[in-house]
Design a protein around this motif. Structure first.
Motif, PDB file in Angstrom:
ATOM      1  N   ALA A 145       0.856  -1.128   0.003  1.00 25.78           N
ATOM      2  CA  ALA A 145       0.078  -0.063  -0.025  1.00 25.78           C
ATOM      3  C   ALA A 145       0.959   1.413  -0.078  1.00 25.78           C
ATOM      4  CB  ALA A 145      -0.881  -0.090   1.211  1.00 25.78           C
ATOM      5  N   LEU A 146       2.091   1.396   0.912  1.00 24.16           N
ATOM      6  CA  LEU A 146       2.716   2.440   0.738  1.00 24.16           C
ATOM      7  C   LEU A 146       3.541   2.580  -0.339  1.00 24.16           C
ATOM      8  CD1 LEU A 146       4.280   1.942   4.407  1.00 24.16           C
ATOM      9  CD2 LEU A 146       2.632   3.628   3.905  1.00 24.16           C
ATOM     10  N   THR A 147       3.916   1.675  -0.810  1.00 27.04           N
ATOM     11  CA  THR A 147       4.821   1.891  -1.992  1.00 27.04           C
ATOM     12  C   THR A 147       3.871   2.116  -3.228  1.00 27.04           C
ATOM     13  OG1 THR A 147       6.217  -0.011  -1.371  1.00 27.04           O
ATOM     14  CG2 THR A 147       6.392   0.478  -3.831  1.00 27.04           C
ATOM     15  N   ILE A 202      16.384   4.614   0.687  1.00 28.18           N
ATOM     16  CA  ILE A 202      15.420   4.682  -0.176  1.00 28.18           C
ATOM     17  C   ILE A 202      15.093   3.660  -1.078  1.00 28.18           C
ATOM     18  CG2 ILE A 202      15.358   7.346  -0.149  1.00 28.18           C
ATOM     19  CD1 ILE A 202      16.161   7.170  -3.066  1.00 28.18           C
ATOM     20  N   SER A 203      16.065   2.356  -0.750  1.00 27.10           N
ATOM     21  CA  SER A 203      15.715   1.307  -1.673  1.00 27.10           C
ATOM     22  C   SER A 203      14.468   0.574  -1.370  1.00 27.10           C
ATOM     23  CB  SER A 203      16.888   0.455  -1.463  1.00 27.10           C
ATOM     24  OG  SER A 203      16.767  -0.829  -2.072  1.00 27.10           O
ATOM     25  N   GLY A 220      10.284   4.644  10.889  1.00 25.14           N
ATOM     26  CA  GLY A 220      10.964   5.711  10.063  1.00 25.14           C
ATOM     27  C   GLY A 220      10.455   5.438   8.581  1.00 25.14           C
ATOM     28  N   LEU A 221      10.180   4.119   8.069  1.00 23.93           N
ATOM     29  CA  LEU A 221       9.694   3.864   6.782  1.00 23.93           C
ATOM     30  C   LEU A 221       8.257   4.512   6.618  1.00 23.93           C
ATOM     31  CD1 LEU A 221      11.092   0.166   5.971  1.00 23.93           C
ATOM     32  CD2 LEU A 221      12.150   2.593   5.370  1.00 23.93           C
ATOM     33  N   LEU A 222       7.465   4.289   7.609  1.00 27.43           N
ATOM     34  CA  LEU A 222       6.219   4.779   7.436  1.00 27.43           C
ATOM     35  C   LEU A 222       6.330   6.533   7.056  1.00 27.43           C
ATOM     36  CD1 LEU A 222       4.276   3.168  10.259  1.00 27.43           C
ATOM     37  CD2 LEU A 222       4.097   2.727   7.932  1.00 27.43           C
ATOM     38  N   VAL A 223       7.004   6.964   7.885  1.00 28.76           N
ATOM     39  CA  VAL A 223       7.126   8.525   7.805  1.00 28.76           C
ATOM     40  C   VAL A 223       7.693   9.097   6.355  1.00 28.76           C
ATOM     41  CG1 VAL A 223       8.276  10.529   8.664  1.00 28.76           C
ATOM     42  CG2 VAL A 223       7.424   9.019  10.370  1.00 28.76           C
ATOM     43  N   TRP A 224       8.734   8.097   5.926  1.00 27.60           N
ATOM     44  CA  TRP A 224       9.404   8.233   4.701  1.00 27.60           C
ATOM     45  C   TRP A 224       8.292   8.245   3.481  1.00 27.60           C
ATOM     46  CZ3 TRP A 224      11.922   9.892   0.762  1.00 27.60           C
ATOM     47  CH2 TRP A 224      12.074   8.920  -0.581  1.00 27.60           C
ATOM     48  N   LEU A 226       4.936   8.296   3.434  1.00 30.57           N
ATOM     49  CA  LEU A 226       3.722   9.070   3.509  1.00 30.57           C
ATOM     50  C   LEU A 226       4.336  10.157   3.336  1.00 30.57           C
ATOM     51  CD1 LEU A 226       2.058   7.592   6.927  1.00 30.57           C
ATOM     52  CD2 LEU A 226       1.437   7.522   4.433  1.00 30.57           C
ATOM     53  N   SER A 227       5.288  11.089   3.687  1.00 28.27           N
ATOM     54  CA  SER A 227       5.783  12.339   3.464  1.00 28.27           C
ATOM     55  C   SER A 227       6.376  12.396   1.913  1.00 28.27           C
ATOM     56  CB  SER A 227       7.150  12.722   4.598  1.00 28.27           C
ATOM     57  OG  SER A 227       8.076  11.739   4.223  1.00 28.27           O
ATOM     58  N   ALA A 228       6.912  11.400   1.325  1.00 30.53           N
ATOM     59  CA  ALA A 228       7.253  11.573  -0.048  1.00 30.53           C
ATOM     60  C   ALA A 228       6.061  11.636  -0.765  1.00 30.53           C
ATOM     61  CB  ALA A 228       8.325  10.318  -0.414  1.00 30.53           C
ATOM     62  N   THR A 229       5.030  10.690  -0.434  1.00 31.59           N
ATOM     63  CA  THR A 229       3.751  10.588  -1.319  1.00 31.59           C
ATOM     64  C   THR A 229       2.902  12.148  -1.332  1.00 31.59           C
ATOM     65  OG1 THR A 229       3.677   8.109  -0.812  1.00 31.59           O
ATOM     66  CG2 THR A 229       1.687   9.608  -1.679  1.00 31.59           C
ATOM     67  N   ALA A 230       3.004  12.506   0.124  1.00 34.89           N
ATOM     68  CA  ALA A 230       2.231  13.971  -0.053  1.00 34.89           C
ATOM     69  C   ALA A 230       3.043  15.077  -0.525  1.00 34.89           C
ATOM     70  CB  ALA A 230       2.261  14.234   1.729  1.00 34.89           C
ATOM     71  N   GLY A 231       4.511  14.953  -0.593  1.00 36.39           N
ATOM     72  CA  GLY A 231       5.040  15.901  -1.322  1.00 36.39           C
ATOM     73  C   GLY A 231       5.067  15.867  -2.774  1.00 36.39           C
ATOM     74  N   VAL A 232       4.997  14.625  -3.408  1.00 35.31           N
ATOM     75  CA  VAL A 232       4.825  14.625  -4.703  1.00 35.31           C
ATOM     76  C   VAL A 232       3.636  15.206  -5.131  1.00 35.31           C
ATOM     77  CG1 VAL A 232       4.732  12.939  -6.669  1.00 35.31           C
ATOM     78  CG2 VAL A 232       6.478  12.688  -5.027  1.00 35.31           C
TER      79      VAL A 232
END
Length: 246
Positions: A145-147, A202-203, A220-224, A226-232
């Motif tokens: 789901a995150l990916t 980020i692999s 940490g992965l959850l934050v990465w 979610l924040s990357a998705t929100a940023g894009v």
């Protein structure tokens, strides 16, 4: 909230009544079936290895995960711009962020619909007396789901940049492949030091092999993700706003 719900239903209707969506569904089910067969053959009877291969380490798993988001998102904005319906939509009393969010959620929910049948394969394993670990299944699907969310947001962004669906799909797919393959290439190159450590963080394949597929949840992965998705998605909104004023 009401506007977002209306836009979301609009996107879901568009996706589920699109011939392309069912072509993607058929291809996905075929690939996932072969992926399950490959996982069984490679597991040597181990349920843990079967689940790990089927939902994280198998090559066909990554083919599905990387290729599906661009195929689903390529028409979300590009097709509307080509047909002229985007201009009509943007003149309605809705925010650009609501339009992007609805398209993103619609594409993500459709992908969830694609992944649901994979639970049947796990039910087959259970029927023969081998019970998969519930924690491992949860974290594996969480990783999916995150990916998928991150790769879908990338697809939406590229769809806002062009009126050509093929260009949008190829651009998003190229980015996804680079995002997946670059850490592996860098890790094989000696002497890169800080770059290697930064890229390995980020692999996606490493995230699955060391965390999601092993039944572990790293905050940490959850934050990465979610924040990357929100940023894009913010960039996609700004891109849509910029094209509105052209």
């Amino acid at each position: 909230m009401r506007r977002l719900t209306t836009l979301l239903w609009r996107e879901l209707e568009s996706l589920f009544f699109s011939p392309l969506a069912y072509i993607v569904l058929t291809v996905f089910l075929v690939l996932s079936g072969f992926s399950f067969a490959y996982a069984l053959a490679a597991s040597a009877g181990s349920v843990h290895v079967t689940v790990t291969t089927f939902l994280g380490d198998g090559p066909l798993f990554w083919v599905c995960l990387v290729m599906v988001p661009p195929l689903i998102t390529m028409r979300l904005v590009s097709e509307e711009r080509r047909s002229g319906t985007l201009e009509v939509l943007l003149t309605a009393p809705v925010r650009d962020g609501e339009v992007i969010t609805a398209k993103f959620l619609g594409a993500l929910l459709f992908q969830a619909f694609l992944w649901v049948p994979t639970l049947l394969y796990l039910a087959i394993i259970r029927r023969y007396g081998a019970v998969p670990d519930g924690g491992q299944l949860f974290t594996s699907y969480l990783g999916i789901a995150l990916t998928s969310g991150l790769l879908t947001s990338v697809g939406v962004l590229f769809s806002t940049r062009t009126g050509n669906q093929i260009v949008a799909a190829v651009s998003a797919l190229t980015f996804n492949l680079l995002f997946i393959l670059l850490p592996a290439v860098v890790s094989q190159s000696p002497g890169l030091g800080v770059l290697e450590r930064g890229v390995s963080g980020i692999s996606m394949t490493r995230h699955f092999s060391e965390s999601f597929s092993q039944g572990l949840v790293d905050s940490g992965l959850l934050v990465w993700y979610l924040s990357a998705t929100a940023g894009v998605l913010v960039m996609a909104t700004r891109s849509l706003e910029a094209r509105r004023w052209r």
